[in-house]
Design an enzyme around this catalytic site. Structure first.
Site, PDB file in Angstrom:
ATOM      1  CB  ALA A   1      63.187  32.179  58.980  1.00 31.89           C
TER       2      ALA A   1
ATOM      3  CB  VAL B   1      63.171  21.040  54.664  1.00 33.05           C
ATOM      4  CG1 VAL B   1      63.878  21.324  53.346  1.00 33.05           C
ATOM      5  CG2 VAL B   1      61.659  21.081  54.480  1.00 33.05           C
TER       6      VAL B   1
ATOM      7  CG  ASP C   1      64.038  13.173  46.744  1.00 33.22           C
ATOM      8  OD1 ASP C   1      65.099  13.613  46.292  1.00 33.22           O
ATOM      9  OD2 ASP C   1      63.752  13.210  47.958  1.00 33.22           O
TER      10      ASP C   1
ATOM     11  CG  HIS D   1      66.158  13.983  50.875  1.00 39.84           C
ATOM     12  ND1 HIS D   1      65.825  14.227  49.570  1.00 39.84           N
ATOM     13  CD2 HIS D   1      67.042  14.957  51.210  1.00 39.84           C
ATOM     14  CE1 HIS D   1      66.466  15.291  49.140  1.00 39.84           C
ATOM     15  NE2 HIS D   1      67.220  15.760  50.109  1.00 39.84           N
TER      16      HIS D   1
END
Ligand code: NAX
Length: 326
Positions: free
Chosen positions: A12, A129, A159, A187
């Site tokens: 964070a 992520v 993407d 990814h």
């Protein structure tokens, strides 16, 4: 006004979160009538910086921000969480082999998977992520056996968005004119950006471009865009990654646009011959807070080879950490 939901965000105090948290608190992820409580996780040395981020969130006086928790304890961060965005990950250090990177991240994501399993809402929606995102999502999922595997996803929306813009610019149209574009697989640079079913202003995309541009310009540009951003900016994609995370979660929670689909790395059910249980990016439609892999998308020989290559990479990543998987 609805009652608040709890959104856990890891990493964070990092650069993606510096954009992400403010947009979540502004209502861009879950809608303008949905208050949120942000449950922010960091490693202990970054708690000071995290406090600064929380102070800035305070100073925004967001009407939808119903509370904040800053912690270095995953059990606290995921307590009753309805949504989790796992952004924090171990970056590749100098001389670090890919296998070391996978293992270092396996350690982080197994702890977080267990914490989700033990403390989060049973309906939690998880987006990973942090890279290697698909395999980190797999590790998280495998460590949370009491939660439906469909609730663990990884991000290929950046993407997807990159591909939309490349195609729009090439055809002199806007991204609003493009539908049914797909990112298949991992990814990573093996991802397969597929425009065989895409339309641009109602016309077949493949009819508007030539195969040479598709294979030798478009595909590598999308695959290598992350590296190009690092070269230009001296830092990796941050605001665009946060934006993609917002779009991914917003579509999952509130639905994909009518008549279109989105690319999401989700738990494979064997669709398109992809091994069951891998976290693989497919074309997905979301409705009523759930996703579905779009079926019946035709794949030619070129596509099948590319879909297989990125599947093979995901299998290798999984096999490299298999001794750490429960
Ligand atoms: P930063 O290094 O700026 O921030 C990461 C933060 O995570 C740091 O503050 C660090 O202290 C924290 N962190 C590390 N381990 C943690 C743990 N165990 N628990 C909680 N927090 C922890 O990186 P940033 O630019 O924000 O990128 C974050 C991740 O996103 C990276 O792994 C990056 O590779 C990945 N990306 C993924 C993308 C995608 O499309 N899936 C695109 C953008 C980005 O490259």
């Amino acid at each position: 006004m609805k009652s608040p939901v709890r959104v856990a965000v890891t990493g964070a105090a990092g650069q993606i979160s510096y954009s992400l948290l403010f947009r979540i608190a502004a209502g861009e992820m879950l809608g303008p009538d949905q208050p949120v409580i942000l449950q922010m996780l960091e490693i202990t040395p970054a708690l000071g910086a995290l406090k600064g981020v929380a102070m800035e969130l305070d100073d925004c006086a967001f009407p939808l921000l119903a509370g904040m928790i800053c912690t270095d304890d995953a059990n606290v961060a995921f307590k009753d969480a309805d949504y989790a965005l796992l952004v924090g990950a171990r970056p590749r250090g100098p001389g670090m082999e890919r296998k070391d990177l996978l293992e270092a991240n396996a350690a982080i994501f197994s702890v977080q998977g267990k914490a989700i399993n033990d403390h989060a809402s049973r309906d939690i929606k998880v987006l990973v992520v942090g890279n290697p995102a698909n395999t980190n999502a797999l590790i998280t999922q495998r460590n949370a056996p009491d939660i439906n595997p469909r609730q663990f996803t990884a991000m290929t929306r950046l993407d997807h968005n990159r591909a939309l813009t490349q195609l729009a610019q090439k055809t002199d149209k806007t991204i609003n004119d493009i539908k049914h574009l797909t990112i298949w697989g991992n990814h990573s640079s093996t991802q397969y950006p597929d425009i065989h079913h895409a339309t641009v202003d109602g016309q077949d995309a493949m009819g508007l471009i030539d195969q040479n541009w598709y294979e030798n310009d478009f595909i590598p540009t999308v695959q290598q865009r992350g590296a190009a951003i690092i070269d230009a900016r001296g830092a990796s994609s941050a605001a665009s990654a946060a934006n993609a995370a917002i779009f991914h979660m917003r579509d999952w929670a509130l639905g994909t646009a009518e008549g279109d689909w989105a690319s999401m790395a989700v738990y494979s059910d064997g669709s398109y011959g992809i091994e069951e249980g891998l976290i693989y990016s497919f074309p997905c439609v979301c409705k009523d807070g759930d996703w579905e892999i779009v079926q019946g998308v035709e794949t030619n020989e070129f596509s099948v080879a590319k879909m297989k290559a990125t599947e093979d990479e995901l299998k290798q990543e999984r096999d490299a950490v298999s001794h750490l998987l429960p």
